[in-house]
Design an enzyme around this catalytic site. Structure first.
Site, PDB file in Angstrom:
ATOM      1  N   HIS A   7      -4.687  -3.392  -2.929  1.00  0.00           N
ATOM      2  CA  HIS A   7      -5.940  -4.014  -3.369  1.00  0.00           C
ATOM      3  C   HIS A   7      -7.125  -3.087  -3.134  1.00  0.00           C
ATOM      4  CE1 HIS A   7      -5.616  -5.455   0.904  1.00  0.00           C
ATOM      5  NE2 HIS A   7      -6.894  -5.160   0.929  1.00  0.00           N
ATOM      6  N   HIS A  79     -13.148  -0.953   1.036  1.00  0.00           N
ATOM      7  CA  HIS A  79     -11.954  -0.162   1.348  1.00  0.00           C
ATOM      8  C   HIS A  79     -10.924  -0.263   0.228  1.00  0.00           C
ATOM      9  CE1 HIS A  79     -10.718  -4.131   3.214  1.00  0.00           C
ATOM     10  NE2 HIS A  79      -9.541  -3.806   2.707  1.00  0.00           N
ATOM     11  N   GLU A 130      -7.062   1.191   4.195  1.00  0.00           N
ATOM     12  CA  GLU A 130      -6.186   0.238   4.865  1.00  0.00           C
ATOM     13  C   GLU A 130      -4.765   0.568   4.448  1.00  0.00           C
ATOM     14  OE1 GLU A 130      -6.725  -3.850   3.546  1.00  0.00           O
ATOM     15  OE2 GLU A 130      -5.690  -4.637   5.304  1.00  0.00           O
TER      16      GLU A 130
END
Ligand code: CO
Length: 134
Positions: A7, A79, A130
């Protein structure tokens, strides 16, 4: 090491307005808001055919998102999340190469119930990364 883009996370100043914009203006499949007290955020996931968008809004007193929104009052990309097969092996390999892992260095359970780690943005061209074990 990294696999699919899981994502892209966008910090938003108004979660309802951003959710409505993705649903109505962009015609995307928008999920329900969910509080993540361990991470200091409320999240809304948006399903796209090839990846997801994560809308982030501050939750609680010292949310990590608040500082970002103070600097970027109209919101912004916060992020990117890349998938890995083995998060501990990925962490160890990255640390050997000098990349800094944020926090204690131990994976936390992320928004999808899977282990996640964050890598220092200064080590990755200004982009907070991440890693999620899938
Ligand atoms: Co994320």
């Amino acid at each position: 090491m990294i696999g699919r883009l899981n994502h892209v996370a966008i910090a938003v100043p108004d979660l309802d307005a951003a959710s409505a914009q993705y649903a109505n203006t962009l015609g995307a499949k928008v999920g329900l808001a969910k509080d993540e007290p361990d991470h200091g955020v409320t999240v809304v996931f948006i399903e796209l055919p090839n990846t997801k968008i994560e809308l982030l809004f501050p939750l609680g007193e010292d949310s990590p998102i608040q500082n970002f929104l103070d600097k970027n009052p109209s919101g912004g990309i916060h992020h990117m999340c890349y998938e890995v097969d083995d998060i501990l092996a990925a962490r160890d390999q990255l640390q050997v190469q000098g990349a800094r892992v944020l926090g204690s260095g131990e994976p936390k359970i992320g928004a999808h119930g899977k282990p996640v780690l964050f890598l220092h943005p200064k080590d990755f061209n200004g982009c907070l990364i991440e890693l999620e074990q899938v």
